[in-house]
Structures are given as C-alpha cells and as structure tokens.
Design a protein around this motif. Structure first.
Motif, PDB file in Angstrom:
ATOM      1  N   UNK A 321       0.794  -1.277  -0.182  1.00  0.00           N
ATOM      2  CA  UNK A 321      -0.066  -0.102  -0.097  1.00  0.00           C
ATOM      3  C   UNK A 321       0.964   1.258  -0.018  1.00  0.00           C
ATOM      4  N   UNK A 322       0.255   2.226  -0.551  1.00  0.00           N
ATOM      5  CA  UNK A 322       1.015   3.394  -0.640  1.00  0.00           C
ATOM      6  C   UNK A 322       0.559   4.367   0.403  1.00  0.00           C
ATOM      7  N   UNK A 323       1.047   4.249   1.529  1.00  0.00           N
ATOM      8  CA  UNK A 323       0.752   4.939   2.551  1.00  0.00           C
ATOM      9  C   UNK A 323       1.289   6.264   2.658  1.00  0.00           C
ATOM     10  N   UNK A 324       0.235   7.258   3.520  1.00  0.00           N
ATOM     11  CA  UNK A 324       0.656   8.642   3.499  1.00  0.00           C
ATOM     12  C   UNK A 324       2.013   8.959   3.994  1.00  0.00           C
ATOM     13  N   UNK A 325       2.678   8.231   5.030  1.00  0.00           N
ATOM     14  CA  UNK A 325       3.889   8.557   5.265  1.00  0.00           C
ATOM     15  C   UNK A 325       4.982   8.214   4.493  1.00  0.00           C
ATOM     16  N   UNK A 326       4.849   7.355   3.667  1.00  0.00           N
ATOM     17  CA  UNK A 326       5.633   6.884   2.293  1.00  0.00           C
ATOM     18  C   UNK A 326       5.442   8.050   1.228  1.00  0.00           C
ATOM     19  N   UNK A 327       4.144   8.362   0.953  1.00  0.00           N
ATOM     20  CA  UNK A 327       4.071   9.314   0.089  1.00  0.00           C
ATOM     21  C   UNK A 327       4.712  10.551   0.407  1.00  0.00           C
ATOM     22  N   UNK A 328       4.811  10.957   1.562  1.00  0.00           N
ATOM     23  CA  UNK A 328       5.618  12.271   1.959  1.00  0.00           C
ATOM     24  C   UNK A 328       7.006  11.751   1.877  1.00  0.00           C
ATOM     25  N   UNK A 330       8.531  10.087  -0.421  1.00  0.00           N
ATOM     26  CA  UNK A 330       8.557  10.291  -1.757  1.00  0.00           C
ATOM     27  C   UNK A 330       8.750  11.699  -2.234  1.00  0.00           C
ATOM     28  N   UNK A 331       7.730  12.525  -1.649  1.00  0.00           N
ATOM     29  CA  UNK A 331       7.739  13.929  -2.030  1.00  0.00           C
ATOM     30  C   UNK A 331       8.772  14.895  -1.496  1.00  0.00           C
ATOM     31  N   UNK A 332       9.376  14.272  -0.322  1.00  0.00           N
ATOM     32  CA  UNK A 332      10.686  15.087   0.251  1.00  0.00           C
ATOM     33  C   UNK A 332      12.045  14.346  -0.750  1.00  0.00           C
ATOM     34  N   UNK A 333      12.065  13.467  -1.345  1.00  0.00           N
ATOM     35  CA  UNK A 333      13.108  12.912  -2.084  1.00  0.00           C
ATOM     36  C   UNK A 333      13.096  13.645  -3.399  1.00  0.00           C
ATOM     37  N   UNK A 334      11.879  13.584  -3.791  1.00  0.00           N
ATOM     38  CA  UNK A 334      11.711  14.407  -5.171  1.00  0.00           C
ATOM     39  C   UNK A 334      12.334  15.692  -5.114  1.00  0.00           C
ATOM     40  N   UNK A 335      11.893  16.664  -4.175  1.00  0.00           N
ATOM     41  CA  UNK A 335      12.084  17.991  -4.075  1.00  0.00           C
ATOM     42  C   UNK A 335      13.661  17.948  -3.859  1.00  0.00           C
ATOM     43  N   UNK A 336      14.256  16.842  -3.143  1.00  0.00           N
ATOM     44  CA  UNK A 336      15.894  16.983  -3.277  1.00  0.00           C
ATOM     45  C   UNK A 336      16.451  16.944  -4.379  1.00  0.00           C
TER      46      UNK A 336
END
Length: 516
Positions: A321-328, A330-336
């Motif tokens: 499952x793509x859980x909210x904490x994992x999605x966050x 992913x988002x932080x890594x993308x921004x980096x």
C-alpha cells in the motif's frame, strides 16, 4: 490485485490475460538493473548538445542512448535513495530507469525490422492467394501473433477477386518503391472494401472478417504515407487500422512509428507499450520481437522526458500500500533530487505504472508509482485534480454554463491547456490501464477534440477523434470493463462517429459530460 489505501481501488488483468498465464512460455529474462545516476536536467543538456552536433531530421533521427556510471557511483546513488523498504524498494527516478547491458537499437532499425519489411512475408492476412484468415479461428478469438503468415484452413472466407487483384497491384508497386502509385492502389482497394466488395460470399463471413481486411489495407496506407513523408495522413490511417482490428500488435506499433515521426514521443511510447502487451496477449512467443518493442518503448520515453522542461518525474518501485507517510517521503526525496520542479508535487495513485525493462506480462510485472513535479503551480494543481477524477477533464470556462469564445479558448489552450495535455500524454506512456475509468484516455482525447472544434481546426479535430476511437476500441483488450464503463464506451464511440459524420445532437453522452 494491487491495492491502494487512499482511495481504495484494484487493478485486474483482463480475463484473456489471466487465461494466458496457463499457456504462455517463460517470460523475458530479467535485465540487469543498472541505475542511471545522472539527472533529468543532465539528460536535457545532453539532448541539446546532440542537436547542436547533428542537424535534426523529422523522419530519421538518431536514438539518444543513456550510459550508466561506474559501479561505485551506482552503489552510492542507490544507498542515498533508499528509504524504509517494508513497502517500497530502492527509489528510482525516471533518469534512473534500469537499462540492459545491450546497446539499444535505433528506432529506425526497429522500424525497418518490424514495420517496413515486406508485409506479405510477415503477416499477409489472406491465407491462400484467394483466402482470407478469419480472426475468429484461433484461441480466445485472437489471431496468433507469431502465426500471421501461416496458411489457414480452406474454410476461411474468400476475398473478392477484384479487391484481391487491386491489393496485389498495390503490393507490386510498393516492392518497386513506387509508393505514390501503391498508395493510389490501396486507396482504391479501401474504397472497394467500403462499398461492400470485400468477401466473395458476404453472408458466409463475419463482421470481423471484413474489418480485418479493411485494417490490413489501412496498414498498407500507413507505410506508404510514411515513405512519402506524409505523417499526418499516415496517422489517420494508423488510427483507423486499430479501430478495425485492435488485436494486431503491428497496428499499434505502426501508430507508434507515426507519432515518432511527428515528434509526439509520449504518445509513441504508449502505442509501443500497448503493442508489446497485445503481442503477448495474442500468443506472441518470440522473445526477440518483444525485446525490440520494449527497446522502442524505452527509447520513446527517453525522448519524451529529454525534450520536456515544464515538469519532471520520478518512478518509485513499490509493493503493498502507498501509505501517507511513504508518500511524504517520496515527495521529500523528489524535492531534493529535482529542486527546479517543486512549485507543485503530486503522485499518481489511481493506476500503476510499468517500465519497459521490468514489464513481464506473463506474470505480474514490477509496478511503480509516478511522482511529478512542476515549475508552474497552477499546471500542477490542475494535473493532480485530473488524476483524481473519473473523467479527467479540466475546464476552461470562467463562468458556469457559458461557452467560451473562440478567442478565450485559444488563449486558454496556449497558456494552460497545451501544457496539461502534454503531461497527460506522458503519464499514459507508462500507464496501461486506469482504475477510475477504463475510458479515461479516450475522454482526454475527446476533450481535446472539442477544444479543436471550438477553434475551428477541423482536420486536427477529426484526427484526434479517430485517435479517441482507436483508444476506445483497444480498451477491452487491456482490462476488464465494468457494465458502467461498457455503456460509457459504447456511447462515446457512437458520439465520436457522429462527430466525424458531421451530425450534432445536444443530448449525446459527450455533451452531458461537458456540462458536468
């Protein structure tokens, strides 16, 4: 099934695909998962440098190749991008797509091998000189992808003699490199077919027989138009060949080639992805052919992202499952990793993405989440809303129930709509199905066609409507279709045919969709 937590949905392989698990041969061998340690920005810089070094050509362009860094750099990159793996594998961006050790063939080489060769030697769909191969004679109602040149039973329906001779004349001209005359002969053959001169004894044939003959002729016209450097005409023929026979993987591959010649690389990638899936679904067993299609698919994805400057992407392998904490995370890594594309960041949760190097259709392939980052905040928000809707339409209306003027529509399309449509095309290049609505890709194109209609760009509108119809015709081969989606599919197909015929009805399904 792949389950998501917010909101919950599932993706199922079609019944045809599930049935094939019992008899399909071993899947393609796994390729080495090398990670590209550069960045999307580096890819764009390299692409620009290549353009300076070599003049551009609309038809014959060299394939851009990615090269992996040394093992130590890869190990460092992999370590840096690893997060908690109870749900996710090592994160991977689009510029880190796993590549095979074997150098990619150029798109031109693949087209010569799978598209431009003499089709009579590959899949001349008439079994004997006077016999046509029925699409209903094989398992699951499909023509076997590897047996298209094999003579069939003499019980197959006979093609009309006049039509057969006209097709033969076209083939002779084609082999003599007289493509203009060949196109003329095939056009005559198509007219004969449309006028009812397809089968010697029409009451003994099925509609699928006649459709497959028409598809064969349309396919011949695609190749002739490409040879004559008329890709716009070729595109219309490629759409119609798919509408008539969606179960022929070469029809989709020809469509991909036309999109490439038009430099519409995201759409070319989608067509190649579908071609590979249809090849497997219809019994294709030759690993060499599937590998070539996957290389073509991969090359088109690379071309698409290398030429894009308004957004960037990251693919994340995942299970569970793509859980909210994992999605966050992913988002932080993308921004980096992509600091220039952080005005808005979103992840597609409604349907899984697949990449060419790990797409093994005979067993559940490796699945990926796609994260997108944008330089323009408004564009990103509109794309995210479209990803969450059953019908992915973004409105250009400034007031409810008021149709925009031609000038307002033109301004909207130039400032916003065109950018959003490019993102939607790229998303679909690795997304075979959609769990929200099976017809969503066709809806995207019908919406684009409606904008073109308001702009009075009639020829382009007709072309896009044909593309939408090709998407609708292919849907049942890609996934199970619910009763609700089946009714929508039929309604949209009828609407599209009415549009092409110039008929107008204010109560059509498409009119209701636009009102909503």
């Amino acid at each position: 099934d792949v389950m998501f937590s917010q909101p919950t949905c599932s993706i199922n392989m079609s019944n045809e695909a599930v049935d094939k698990w019992n008899y399909i041969p071993e899947a393609l061998q796994e390729v080495n998962n090398h990670l590209w340690s550069g960045t999307v920005e580096n890819m764009r810089i390299k692409a620009a440098e290549q353009k300076k070094e070599k003049p551009s050509n609309d038809v014959d362009r060299e394939s851009r190749k990615w090269q992996s860094e040394d093992t130590e750099d890869l190990a460092v990159e992999k370590e840096e991008t690893t997060i908690d793996t109870d749900c996710l594998f090592d994160l991977m961006t689009c510029d880190e797509i796993p590549l095979s050790d074997i150098n990619l063939k150029s798109p031109e080489d693949i087209e010569r091998e799978l598209i431009y060769t003499d089709e009579e030697d590959i899949f001349y769909e008439f079994a004997d000189p006077m016999l046509f191969t029925s699409t209903q004679s094989t398992r699951h109602g499909f023509e076997n992808a590897d047996d298209l040149s094999t003579p069939r039973s003499s019980a197959s329906p006979q093609i009309d003699k006049q039509l057969y001779m006209t097709i033969q004349e076209g083939s002779t001209c084609y082999r003599e490199n007289n493509y203009a005359e060949a196109a003329e002969r095939y056009s005559t053959a198509l007219e004969l077919c449309n006028n009812g001169f397809a089968i010697e004894h029409p009451f003994e044939s099925s509609p699928e027989d006649i459709s497959s003959i028409a598809s064969f002729i349309e396919a011949k016209l695609v190749i002739c138009c490409l040879k004559l450097k008329k890709p716009d005409e070729a595109l219309n023929h490629s759409h119609r060949s798919i509408i008539q026979n969606s179960a022929n993987f070469r029809n989709h591959l020809r469509q991909a080639a036309v999109f490439r010649h038009l430099e519409r690389y995201s759409e070319a990638a989608r067509s190649a992805m579908i071609a590979d899936y249809i090849y497997w679904l219809t019994g294709g067993t030759k690993q060499h052919i599937s590998n070539l299609i996957k290389e073509y698919w991969q090359g088109m994805i690379q071309e698409a992202i290398a030429g894009e400057t308004s957004f960037s992407v990251m693919y994340t392998p995942f299970t569970g499952q793509a859980k909210p904490d994992k999605l966050k995370q992913i988002k932080d890594l993308f921004a980096k990793k992509h600091p220039m594309y952080v005005q808005h960041i979103c992840t597609d949760l409604h349907g899984v993405h697949m990449l060419p190097q790990t797409a093994t259709w005979s067993s559940p392939p490796q699945q990926y989440l796609l994260t997108l980052g944008f330089r323009n905040k408004h564009t990103g928000k509109v794309v995210e809303r479209c990803l969450q809707r059953r019908l992915p339409i973004f409105s250009d209306q400034k007031a409810p129930l008021r149709v925009p003027t031609k000038e307002e529509t033109a301004s909207f399309w130039e400032s916003t709509g065109n950018r959003i449509a490019r993102v939607q095309d790229f998303i679909r290049s690795t997304k075979l199905t959609d769990c929200l609505c099976a017809c969503s890709r066709a809806v995207e194109k019908l919406y684009y066609a409606s904008i073109l209609g308001r702009l009075e760009r009639v020829e382009e509108q007709s072309q896009v409507v044909n593309q939408a119809m090709a998407e609708l015709a292919t849907v049942p081969y890609l996934q199970d279709v619910t009763q609700k989606d089946a009714e929508l599919l039929q309604s949209l197909m009828a609407d599209a045919m009415d549009t092409l015929a110039g008929r107008s009805d204010g109560e059509r399904a498409w009119n209701e969709i636009e009102k909503v």
